[in-house]
Design a protein around this motif. Structure first.
Motif, PDB file in Angstrom:
ATOM      1  N   THR A   1       0.814  -1.218   0.000  1.00  0.00           N
ATOM      2  CA  THR A   1       0.000   0.000   0.000  1.00  0.00           C
ATOM      3  C   THR A   1       0.851   1.274   0.000  1.00  0.00           C
ATOM      4  N   THR A   2       2.183   1.094  -0.067  1.00  0.00           N
ATOM      5  CA  THR A   2       3.056   2.267  -0.099  1.00  0.00           C
ATOM      6  C   THR A   2       2.810   3.033  -1.398  1.00  0.00           C
ATOM      7  N   PRO A   3       2.543   4.327  -1.285  1.00  0.00           N
ATOM      8  CA  PRO A   3       2.328   5.084  -2.519  1.00  0.00           C
ATOM      9  C   PRO A   3       3.590   5.103  -3.366  1.00  0.00           C
ATOM     10  N   ARG A   4       3.442   4.929  -4.605  1.00  0.00           N
ATOM     11  CA  ARG A   4       4.592   5.009  -5.516  1.00  0.00           C
ATOM     12  C   ARG A   4       4.873   6.480  -5.789  1.00  0.00           C
ATOM     13  N   THR A   5       6.166   6.804  -5.773  1.00  0.00           N
ATOM     14  CA  THR A   5       6.571   8.201  -5.933  1.00  0.00           C
ATOM     15  C   THR A   5       7.739   8.297  -6.896  1.00  0.00           C
ATOM     16  N   ILE A   6       7.665   9.211  -7.787  1.00  0.00           N
ATOM     17  CA  ILE A   6       8.804   9.518  -8.648  1.00  0.00           C
ATOM     18  C   ILE A   6       9.736  10.427  -7.851  1.00  0.00           C
ATOM     19  N   THR A   7      11.012  10.038  -7.754  1.00  0.00           N
ATOM     20  CA  THR A   7      11.935  10.797  -6.905  1.00  0.00           C
ATOM     21  C   THR A   7      12.873  11.716  -7.663  1.00  0.00           C
ATOM     22  N   THR A   8      13.076  11.485  -8.937  1.00  0.00           N
ATOM     23  CA  THR A   8      13.965  12.371  -9.701  1.00  0.00           C
ATOM     24  C   THR A   8      13.316  12.710 -11.026  1.00  0.00           C
ATOM     25  N   GLN A   9      13.802  13.750 -11.580  1.00  0.00           N
ATOM     26  CA  GLN A   9      13.332  14.175 -12.887  1.00  0.00           C
ATOM     27  C   GLN A   9      14.498  14.834 -13.599  1.00  0.00           C
ATOM     28  N   ARG A  10      14.780  14.390 -14.785  1.00  0.00           N
ATOM     29  CA  ARG A  10      15.884  14.964 -15.536  1.00  0.00           C
ATOM     30  C   ARG A  10      15.441  16.280 -16.166  1.00  0.00           C
ATOM     31  N   VAL A  11      16.264  17.321 -15.915  1.00  0.00           N
ATOM     32  CA  VAL A  11      16.004  18.628 -16.502  1.00  0.00           C
ATOM     33  C   VAL A  11      17.299  19.122 -17.135  1.00  0.00           C
ATOM     34  N   HIS A  12      17.199  20.077 -17.981  1.00  0.00           N
ATOM     35  CA  HIS A  12      18.370  20.685 -18.607  1.00  0.00           C
ATOM     36  C   HIS A  12      18.318  22.179 -18.361  1.00  0.00           C
ATOM     37  N   TRP A  13      19.362  22.699 -17.716  1.00  0.00           N
ATOM     38  CA  TRP A  13      19.464  24.136 -17.510  1.00  0.00           C
ATOM     39  C   TRP A  13      20.647  24.633 -18.307  1.00  0.00           C
ATOM     40  N   ASP A  14      20.478  25.685 -19.036  1.00  0.00           N
ATOM     41  CA  ASP A  14      21.570  26.316 -19.773  1.00  0.00           C
ATOM     42  C   ASP A  14      21.346  27.808 -19.651  1.00  0.00           C
ATOM     43  N   LEU A  15      21.925  28.381 -18.616  1.00  0.00           N
ATOM     44  CA  LEU A  15      21.647  29.788 -18.368  1.00  0.00           C
ATOM     45  C   LEU A  15      22.890  30.492 -17.836  1.00  0.00           C
ATOM     46  N   ASP A  16      22.937  31.762 -18.102  1.00  0.00           N
ATOM     47  CA  ASP A  16      23.992  32.605 -17.564  1.00  0.00           C
ATOM     48  C   ASP A  16      23.466  33.250 -16.296  1.00  0.00           C
ATOM     49  N   TYR A  17      24.321  33.353 -15.299  1.00  0.00           N
ATOM     50  CA  TYR A  17      23.906  33.993 -14.068  1.00  0.00           C
ATOM     51  C   TYR A  17      25.126  34.597 -13.376  1.00  0.00           C
ATOM     52  N   ASP A  18      24.887  35.540 -12.505  1.00  0.00           N
ATOM     53  CA  ASP A  18      25.953  36.185 -11.751  1.00  0.00           C
ATOM     54  C   ASP A  18      26.021  35.568 -10.365  1.00  0.00           C
ATOM     55  N   VAL A  19      27.218  35.209  -9.971  1.00  0.00           N
ATOM     56  CA  VAL A  19      27.452  34.652  -8.648  1.00  0.00           C
ATOM     57  C   VAL A  19      27.932  35.778  -7.741  1.00  0.00           C
ATOM     58  N   HIS A  20      27.310  35.914  -6.582  1.00  0.00           N
ATOM     59  CA  HIS A  20      27.766  36.921  -5.629  1.00  0.00           C
ATOM     60  C   HIS A  20      29.055  36.408  -4.985  1.00  0.00           C
ATOM     61  N   LEU A  21      30.147  37.153  -5.143  1.00  0.00           N
ATOM     62  CA  LEU A  21      31.443  36.690  -4.667  1.00  0.00           C
ATOM     63  C   LEU A  21      31.654  36.956  -3.186  1.00  0.00           C
ATOM     64  N   GLY A  22      31.046  37.991  -2.663  1.00  0.00           N
ATOM     65  CA  GLY A  22      31.330  38.381  -1.284  1.00  0.00           C
ATOM     66  C   GLY A  22      32.627  39.183  -1.240  1.00  0.00           C
ATOM     67  N   ARG A  23      32.911  39.771  -0.086  1.00  0.00           N
ATOM     68  CA  ARG A  23      34.084  40.648   0.041  1.00  0.00           C
ATOM     69  C   ARG A  23      35.397  39.908  -0.173  1.00  0.00           C
ATOM     70  N   THR A  24      35.504  38.724   0.370  1.00  0.00           N
ATOM     71  CA  THR A  24      36.784  38.012   0.323  1.00  0.00           C
ATOM     72  C   THR A  24      37.134  37.591  -1.098  1.00  0.00           C
ATOM     73  N   TRP A  25      36.215  36.900  -1.750  1.00  0.00           N
ATOM     74  CA  TRP A  25      36.494  36.458  -3.113  1.00  0.00           C
ATOM     75  C   TRP A  25      36.484  37.640  -4.079  1.00  0.00           C
ATOM     76  N   GLY A  26      35.705  38.645  -3.791  1.00  0.00           N
ATOM     77  CA  GLY A  26      35.706  39.838  -4.640  1.00  0.00           C
ATOM     78  C   GLY A  26      37.065  40.501  -4.663  1.00  0.00           C
ATOM     79  N   ARG A  27      37.687  40.594  -3.487  1.00  0.00           N
ATOM     80  CA  ARG A  27      39.022  41.195  -3.430  1.00  0.00           C
ATOM     81  C   ARG A  27      40.042  40.325  -4.157  1.00  0.00           C
ATOM     82  N   PHE A  28      39.922  39.019  -4.001  1.00  0.00           N
ATOM     83  CA  PHE A  28      40.829  38.095  -4.689  1.00  0.00           C
ATOM     84  C   PHE A  28      40.703  38.247  -6.205  1.00  0.00           C
ATOM     85  N   MET A  29      39.472  38.271  -6.688  1.00  0.00           N
ATOM     86  CA  MET A  29      39.252  38.372  -8.135  1.00  0.00           C
ATOM     87  C   MET A  29      39.709  39.729  -8.668  1.00  0.00           C
ATOM     88  N   GLN A  30      39.499  40.788  -7.889  1.00  0.00           N
ATOM     89  CA  GLN A  30      39.977  42.105  -8.316  1.00  0.00           C
ATOM     90  C   GLN A  30      41.495  42.083  -8.452  1.00  0.00           C
TER      91      GLN A  30
END
Ligand SMILES: [Zn+2]
Length: 157
Positions: A5-34
Motif C-alpha cells: 500500500t506504499t504510494p509510488r513516488t517519482i523521486t527524480t526528474q531529468r532537466v536541462h538548464w543552460d543559463l547565464d547567471y551572476d554569482v555573488h562573490l562576497g568581500r573576500t572572493w571579490g578582493r581576490f578576483m579584483q
C-alpha cells in the motif's frame, strides 16, 4: 497475497538548464578576483594560527576567526598533486588536460589550476613529467576580467 500500500513516488526528474547567471562573490572572493585583474595573487591569513589561504577564506575553519590580514603571494610555487582529465564537460577545456594542486610560495593551502606544456598522449608517462615539487609559475591571460581564469594556466619553470 499481500498488497503493497506504499504510494509510488517519482523521486527524480531529468532537466536541462543552460543559463547565464551572476554569482555573488562576497568581500573576500571579490578582493581576490579584483587582484587577479591586476596580476596579483592575493591571499589572507588567520590571526590565530597564521595559516595563509589562497584562494582566500573569510574565516579560518580551524580557529573559527575572521581572516583579516592580506598579502600578495608570488605567482610561483610547487605542484603537490595533480590529475589528468581524459573526458571533457560542457564549457570546460578540451581534454586531456592536467589540473594540479599548487602550493604557492608562502601559502598554507593549495590552489587548484591547469598546468600546461605536458605531453598527455601517454597516460603512463604523465607522472614522470610532473612529480611532486615541480616548480611552476602562473601565466596570465592577456585580457583579465576578474575570474580564476585570469591566470590562464601554470607552466613549469
Ligand atoms: Zn586559524
Amino acid at each position: 497475497m499481500t498488497t503493497d500500500t506504499t504510494p509510488r513516488t517519482i523521486t527524480t526528474q531529468r532537466v536541462h538548464w543552460d543559463l547565464d547567471y551572476d554569482v555573488h562573490l562576497g568581500r573576500t572572493w571579490g578582493r581576490f578576483m579584483q587582484g587577479l585583474t591586476d596580476k596579483q595573487i592575493l591571499a589572507n591569513s588567520c590571526p590565530e594560527c597564521s595559516r595563509v589561504f589562497v584562494p582566500p577564506q573569510a574565516y579560518c575553519e580551524s580557529c573559527f576567526v575572521a581572516t583579516d590580514q592580506w598579502q600578495e603571494l608570488p605567482p610561483e610555487g610547487e605542484v603537490e598533486v595533480f590529475t589528468v582529465a581524459w573526458h571533457g564537460f560542457r564549457g570546460g577545456p578540451k581534454p586531456p588536460y592536467a589540473i594540479a594542486g599548487i602550493r604557492l610560495d608562502g601559502a598554507s593551502t593549495l590552489l587548484m589550476h591547469y598546468v600546461s606544456g605536458l605531453d598527455l598522449s601517454d597516460p603512463a608517462a604523465v607522472a614522470e613529467q610532473l612529480p611532486p615539487g615541480t616548480r611552476v609559475r602562473a601565466v596570465w591571460a592577456e585580457e583579465r576580467t576578474g575570474q580564476i581564469l585570469d591566470i590562464a594556466h601554470f607552466e613549469q619553470i
